[in-house]
Design a protein around this motif. Structure first.
Motif, PDB file in Angstrom:
ATOM      1  N   HIS A 145       0.817  -1.215   0.000  1.00 42.36           N
ATOM      2  CA  HIS A 145       0.000   0.000   0.000  1.00 42.36           C
ATOM      3  C   HIS A 145       0.861   1.281   0.000  1.00 42.36           C
ATOM      4  O   HIS A 145       0.688   2.159  -0.840  1.00 42.36           O
ATOM      5  CB  HIS A 145      -0.914  -0.029   1.233  1.00 42.36           C
ATOM      6  N   ASP A 168      -0.978   8.480   5.509  1.00 44.44           N
ATOM      7  CA  ASP A 168      -2.415   8.275   5.334  1.00 44.44           C
ATOM      8  C   ASP A 168      -3.029   7.725   6.613  1.00 44.44           C
ATOM      9  O   ASP A 168      -2.407   7.810   7.677  1.00 44.44           O
ATOM     10  CB  ASP A 168      -2.707   7.392   4.109  1.00 44.44           C
ATOM     11  N   ASP A 351      -6.228   7.063  -1.924  1.00 48.13           N
ATOM     12  CA  ASP A 351      -6.027   5.708  -2.434  1.00 48.13           C
ATOM     13  C   ASP A 351      -6.259   5.567  -3.937  1.00 48.13           C
ATOM     14  O   ASP A 351      -5.716   4.647  -4.559  1.00 48.13           O
ATOM     15  CB  ASP A 351      -6.901   4.720  -1.654  1.00 48.13           C
TER      16      ASP A 351
END
Ligand SMILES: [Fe+2]
Length: 652
Positions: A145, A168, A351
């Motif tokens: 990620h 994030d 994202d």
């Protein structure tokens, strides 16, 4: 010529699903699924966005060599399971709620992705799609990620080498990471792990002040200047220990995101004197003070992180991504006060941008291809598109060159003049058609007479900001513009500020910024020469009461603290938009206008001419521009809708 290597990047199943197509290392298309399904932050597999990307390149899924998925579902599962076990039996309800989906779908991701890709390539029958999926020639790869965020920050940036910072809510385990990018290589050096997370801390306050998590963070940032930083000491004392290197340790007695469906708990309520604000109820000074306090802490943490990554890497430039990098107030401070000479922020920092990151990571890291810009560094480049001698003499002279891999983020669908004319004719909609040369002057004239215009031209933007492709525009000099646009056009909270689009050539004459901010991700102050002194009476106003006081020559885009979230516009990136600004400047002396996204509250930004027309008719916009066509609201037939559209969009 051999067929290019086509890589499709996909981000899905959390929020803001998206697809991105890269051909031989060049981003050819990228879009969020929400724009097609009209469901804001749509998290489903981006079947429509993937289909659009393939169509844009004129290929089918059979032409792809690789499909990259932006994170590793098994690691995420591991985090969910471990977090549950840490807190058991607390959180059993949320565990039960998420598990069936993991067991049914996410753990079987490769199969699922192949099935969905079958749908994207036109296989409507699921069985057939599955069969087709088995014979797809492409290889399926999974990224990490934060590596996907890091790749989205560094590879499209204009820098050959740079430090990288991603922040994030949470990925698999990481909540922030830092590293370095050189040429086609990225090395992540350190990470901060769940449950300690600056993004989740900000989201906790988003939740507590009555806004939607993963969506309302912008509102908290917009509300902050109305408040006082009253709770900073309390937050640092009780909720989060902030260290000099920007790492934070959170006190989980006050949060319930690890084990529950809420962000904060009753212990949190106790120290801040009450329950979270109910959505849509009145915003009080308390919410403003809370917003200001968490914003102050966020800026402090981000600046500390930035100094730390600077010390660790010794780089001169910085790239950023991850949802927290959309905090443009903090970004402006990082640029002005931080140790880096230059910063670049991925416009789709959330994202959705992971789709860009994984596609480029497959091209550069997995396949080992050099960055195009790295190969060309130090060679002569064509100035065909940027020749300043073609520009009018008084525009502002030659600008330093600017080029990144995101193409102004204009990576979505475009609609041709023919398609639009067909749409208008088939629906019997009255319009006037102008030549491309006439158009900027016509639009500028309307803007100067305070008309509000929906502007649909060129390719749709990728990422949360509209940048002149799908924008609502107005005269920033008008004192009434902010409240008219908020209440009659966007149907949203009156406190929310608007942002300016300004000609790059003139930005430093109006704002404390002398550089590019093409993606509206930097906040800078209006220069004092353009500020208006408040009267003694106005000075006494507190918080939100200051809203209607004109604070500058461009009140519609000047926030209460004299700041503005700036988009700089270059002619070579968006010629029509730049020409509208230039035509407006010639008439009024003002090289900037209001730019807000073309949608109403709760609605995804418009994509097609149909979406734009519908939104135009549902609001009090005066004119609509669809490429070369101008539609006057007064001439349009009444819009008849079966269902009240206000009930259709869930308020964000
Ligand atoms: Fe993320």
């Amino acid at each position: 010529m051999p067929q290019p290597i086509y890589i499709l990047g996909v981000s899905a199943f959390y929020h803001d699903s998206a697809a991105c197509l890269v051909a031989d290392g060049e981003i050819v298309a990228a879009a969020q699924e929400e724009r097609f399904t009209r469901i804001k932050h749509d998290h489903n597999f981006p079947v429509n966005a993937a289909r659009y990307c393939l169509r844009e390149a004129g290929i089918t899924a059979d032409d792809l060599t690789h499909v990259g998925f932006y994170d590793k579902p098994l690691l995420k599962f591991d985090r969910l399971l471990e977090t549950y076990l840490d807190y058991a039996p607390l959180g059993f309800r949320s565990f039960l709620k998420s598990m069936p989906l993991w067991i049914r779908e996410k753990l079987w991701m490769p199969d699922l992705i192949r099935t969905e890709m079958g749908k994207a390539s036109g296989e409507s029958d699921e069985r057939k799609a599955k069969k087709a999926g088995k014979k797809f020639p492409w290889k399926l790869l999974f990224g990490d990620h934060h590596e996907s965020h890091a790749a989205s920050a560094f590879y499209p940036s204009p820098f050959q080498e740079a430090a990288i910072l991603t922040i994030d809510g949470v990925g698999e385990w990481a909540t922030s990471s830092m590293g370095v990018g050189r040429g086609n290589d990225i090395t992540l050096l350190k990470e901060l792990r769940f449950p300690d997370s600056l993004g989740l801390l900000y989201s906790a306050f988003t939740y507590y002040t009555g806004f939607r998590v993963n969506s309302g963070e912008y509102k908290v940032m917009g509300l902050a200047p109305y408040g006082e930083p009253k709770y900073v000491a309390l937050i640092k004392d009780k909720l989060a220990e902030v260290r000099d290197d920007g790492s934070i340790r959170m006190n989980h007695e006050f949060f319930s995101y690890s084990q529950g469906l809420r962000m904060t708990n009753t212990a949190f309520d106790r120290i801040f004197g009450g329950r979270p604000r109910r959505a849509e109820s009145n915003i009080t000074q308390r919410e403003m003070d809370l917003a200001r306090s968490i914003q102050v802490i966020t800026e402090e943490v981000m600046l500390k992180m930035v100094h730390h990554v600077h010390r660790e890497t010794g780089m001169k430039r910085l790239c950023m991504a991850g949802g927290v990098s959309l905090n443009c107030v903090a970004n402006g401070r990082i640029l002005r006060e931080g140790p880096f000479k230059d910063i670049w922020i991925q416009p789709a920092a959330g994202d959705a941008g992971g789709a860009v990151g994984i596609a480029l990571a497959v091209w550069h890291r997995y396949l080992g291809n050099a960055r195009v810009s790295a190969e060309n560094a130090g060679t002569w480049k064509s100035r065909a598109d940027v020749n300043s001698f073609d520009h009018p003499q008084d525009v502002g002279g030659t600008l330093p060159p600017y080029e990144d891999g995101m193409k102004g983020s204009y990576l979505g669908p475009r609609h041709t003049v023919e398609e639009i004319e067909t749409f208008l004719r088939e629906n019997n909609l009255p319009y006037k058609k102008y030549s491309r040369e006439e158009l900027p002057g016509v639009i500028a004239e309307l803007l100067a007479s305070e008309k509000i215009i929906g502007l649909h031209q060129g390719r749709m933007e990728f990422g949360p900001r509209a940048l002149g492709g799908r924008s609502i525009i107005g005269d920033a000099r008008s004192p009434a513009m902010q409240s008219v646009m908020n209440l009659k056009i966007k149907y949203r909270e009156s406190f929310r500020p608007f942002a300016p689009s300004v000609m790059r050539e003139h930005v430093s004459e109006w704002f404390d910024l002398d550089g590019d901010s093409p993606y509206m991700l930097l906040v800078a102050d209006v220069l004092s020469a353009h500020r208006r002194k408040m009267t003694a009476e106005e000075e006494k106003l507190f918080g939100i009461e200051k809203l209607n006081v004109a604070r500058s020559d461009v009140p519609a885009v000047t926030h209460v603290d004299y700041s503005a979230r700036i988009q700089t516009v270059r002619r070579e990136t968006n010629p029509l938009y730049w020409e509208i600004l230039d035509a407006f400047r010639r008439r009024t002396g003002c090289p900037l206008i209001v730019n807000t996204s073309f949608n109403v509250r709760g609605e995804p930004i418009v994509c097609t001419p149909e979406d734009s027309y519908r939104c135009f008719m549902r609001t009090e916009m005066d004119y609509l521009v669809l490429e070369n066509f101008l539609l006057d609201k007064k001439d349009q037939p009444a819009l008849i809708e079966k269902q009240d559209w206000r009930k259709k969009f869930r308020l964000d």
